[in-house]
Structure formats: C-alpha cells, structure tokens
Write an enzyme that holds these catalytic residues in place. Structure first.
Site, PDB file in Angstrom:
ATOM      1  CG  ASP A  93      -2.166  -0.911   0.903  1.00 19.36           C
ATOM      2  OD1 ASP A  93      -2.606  -0.946  -0.263  1.00 19.36           O
ATOM      3  OD2 ASP A  93      -2.651  -1.573   1.832  1.00 19.36           O
TER       4      ASP A  93
ATOM      5  CG  ASP B  55      -7.633  -3.304  -1.721  1.00 20.26           C
ATOM      6  OD1 ASP B  55      -8.060  -4.339  -2.267  1.00 20.26           O
ATOM      7  OD2 ASP B  55      -7.984  -2.943  -0.592  1.00 20.26           O
TER       8      ASP B  55
HETATM    9  N1  GLY Z   1      -7.208  -1.398   1.260  1.00 20.92           N
HETATM   10  C1  GLY Z   1      -8.036  -1.941   2.258  1.00 20.92           C
HETATM   11  C2  GLY Z   1      -9.412  -1.431   2.221  1.00 20.92           C
HETATM   12  O1  GLY Z   1      -9.882  -0.918   1.211  1.00 20.92           O
HETATM   13  O2  GLY Z   1     -10.072  -1.544   3.244  1.00 20.92           O
END
Ligand code: GLY
Length: 373
Positions: A92, A153
């Site tokens: 992330d 994501d």
């Molecule tokens: N990236 C984790 C979420 O969208 O909760």
C-alpha cells in the site's frame, strides 16, 4: 445535479480540513469513532497513513494556508519511519506516498519528497512475483502464507509505479505495473463486470488457485470498495499507458457498479448483502467510485460516455453532500457511514479518512483540478 450543493460542500470541506488541522495535527487518523466523533490514531505504517496528508494537500492548493503546508511536511517526515524501517512495508505504498510525498514534489519540486516517492516505488517493485505476474499484497506478519495473495486495492498503488517510470525515464516500473494490471484483467475481472477482493496464486508456479472473500461477503461476492478500487485503478492504467483494454475494464466495472446502486446511490458494503447486512453502507466506496468515474469521464473520447460518467459521479457526490456529509464539528469526519470490514465487524457506518479524501478529491476534479493518484 445542483451545482450550489457541490460548491457549498467543497467550500465547507476545505474549511473543516483547516479546523481539523489544528485538532488532529501530525497524526495518522483512520476512523472517527471516538466518543465525541474524533478521529483515532493509527500507527504510521498502517495503509491509511497517506490520506490525512492528502487532505492537507488538497486544501493547501486551494487556500495556501501555511499551517496546512507545515503539517503536511511534518507528516511526510513522520512517514520516513516505516519507509526506512522497511520490514513492515506492504503493497500500500501508493496509498501512502502518492497523496503525500508525490503530491508535495508535484506542488513544490521538493527533491527530498521526490526521493521518498521513488524509494516507495522501489519497495513496491520488489513485491513482484515473476511467475504469477502480480504484486504481493501483505507480509506473513499480517496473513500467514500469503506469498501468493494479490488484492484488487493494488490497482490504486500502481499509480506510484507509473509516476516513477516517467520520473526516471525507466520503463521497468511501468512494465511491472502493466503486468500486474493484466493479471487483474485475466484473474480478477469477471464476465459480469465485478471483481473479488483477493486472488490467491501459487507463489512458485504463478497458477491461480482461488478467489478469497477478504473484506467482502465471500469469494463470489461483490465487495463495493473493491469495485471502486477497480474502477479508479483501471482508469489510471489507461491514463498512463493509453491501452484501451484498461479503459474497457474501468467502464465495465463502473457500469455494473452504477446499475447495482440503491436509490440514494450509496452502496451497501457488499452488493450481495441481504437483510440486516444492508444496514452497513460504505460511503467510502461511493467517494472513490465517484472520483474514478470522473477520471473515466476526463479520459474517454466519446462525448456521450463523458456526459454519462460525469452525471453518475455528480449524482453520487450530491447524495453524499446532502445525506452523509457533516460540515460542523459534531464529528471530525466529513463523510459518515463508511465501513472498514463488515466480516470482521470492524468500524461499521463510521467516517473513514479515505472516504473523506476521495470525496474532496472528486469535488476538486469537478472544479477542474487534478486528482492525487
Ligand atoms: N485497502 C483496504 C481497504 O480498502 O479496506
């Protein structure tokens, strides 16, 4: 759509960010679930560590308030701890360093900020699985034996790779981003224009094993925030490469998302939710999808499609502004009713920092300003 509603929402959001700057300061808020509606404090390595800084940059570019700039710069420095520690870093890094260091570099040309963005991009490249052609999501400390897990994501995180590729005139970053995006087209995108949250691959051979439910209702369900990540992320891949297969995917997921929305245009946490499960909305999915739809609208050459997706996005933003937004200080959040994880019963119907971020980012796009991803 009533432009005065959106105009008022944008102005009130910017004012609230300035007030929140005094009360939140240099911290990493995630959900506003405190007894007085205040935001909590996460550790800097948590994946949401970039969104408060991103809100500060979104407000700074409009107000030039030096306090916002100072706080955003201090936050960026605080993010050096997880960046340098490395061991707890996950995929992330795009969510963390695009709206902070990269936004800073783009606005001011700061070289230290540029270096942070490039370092984060290199960390992300290092997560590429050559046989499976995907970027690994999390480390074993989060989920044991997750060497073969990729999640939807990450389509947002690869914007950092496209940025680094341009910045360094080095195609490797873009090649890896496209390899990952192509794997998502092959292994995530279903014929009906939906995607699962997680796909598990064999980390040695790269063969797809199965879908996993993750934060959605199940492996075959339609987690609403995952759809939003796909819409926006695929649009970014088209913007950065010009390859129409990504635009086709973005529009396909966006059409399915739009046609499945309830009357007020704010999705349940999962489109397959039933009965009392439908009490949990996810306004953050609505904010992110609206920002992604505005990205599609800006990119498409088809005037009818441009109008269609602009109108969809503005209808969502109007509903958020009229029925979900809070512009006073009864909570520090801007947008109520986001859901982090219904299956884990974590943070249901609360303001979430990324819901606030994508709401303000989308309104900025409506005003003609660029997004931060
Ligand atoms: N990236 C984790 C979420 O969208 O909760």
């Amino acid at each position: 759509m009533d432009p005065t509603v959106l105009e008022r929402a944008y102005t009130a959001s910017l004012k609230k960010i300035r007030r929140n700057c005094d009360s939140i300061g240099v911290a990493f808020p995630h959900v506003a679930n405190g007894p007085h509606g205040e935001y909590d404090r996460e550790k800097p390595s948590f994946w949401t560590g970039g969104f408060w800084g991103g809100l500060l940059w979104l407000a700074y570019r409009e107000t030039h308030d030096p306090k916002l700039l100072e706080t955003a710069c201090e936050l960026e420095t605080a993010l050096d701890v997880p960046l340098d520690e490395y061991l707890h870093i996950h995929h992330d890094v795009g969510f963390m360093w695009m709206p902070t260091a990269v936004a800073h570099y783009r606005k001011t040309g700061c070289q230290a900020a540029r270096a942070r963005g490039l370092k984060a991009a290199s960390h992300l490249m290092g997560r590429f699985n050559l046989n499976g052609r995907f970027l690994r999501a999390w480390n074993d400390e989060v989920y044991a034996d997750s060497q073969g897990w990729a999640i939807i994501d990450c389509m947002m995180n690869i914007s950092l790779l496209y940025w680094a590729s341009r910045e360094l005139h080095d195609p490797r970053f873009r090649q890896i981003a496209m390899a990952h995006a192509d794997t998502v087209l092959e292994s995530f995108l279903r014929p009906d224009g939906t995607v699962p949250h997680i796909v598990r691959f064999d980390p040695e051979t790269g063969r797809k094993i199965e879908n996993l439910g993750g934060q959605g209702k199940g492996p075959d369900s339609v987690w609403s925030r995952g759809q939003a990540w796909a819409i926006y992320g695929m649009a970014i891949s088209y913007r950065e490469t010009g390859c129409t297969r990504y635009l086709d995917a973005a529009r396909k997921v966006a059409h399915t998302f739009w046609s499945a929305l309830p009357d007020d245009k704010i999705p349940y946490w999962d489109f397959c939710a039933e009965g009392e499960e439908r009490e949990a909305r996810d306004s953050s999915a609505a904010s992110c999808a609206a920002s992604g739809m505005l990205e599609i609208a800006a990119l498409t050459r088809d005037p009818e499609e441009k109008t269609f997706f602009t109108n969809c996005a503005l209808e969502i933003l109007q509903s958020l502004s009229e029925h979900y937004a809070c512009f006073d200080d009864s909570t520090q959040g801007i947008i109520r009713a986001g859901t982090v994880s219904y299956p884990a019963r974590r943070h249901i119907n609360v303001p979430i920092i990324y819901g606030d971020f994508f709401f303000v980012e989308a309104l900025g796009k409506w005003k003609g300003l660029p997004g931060l991803f």
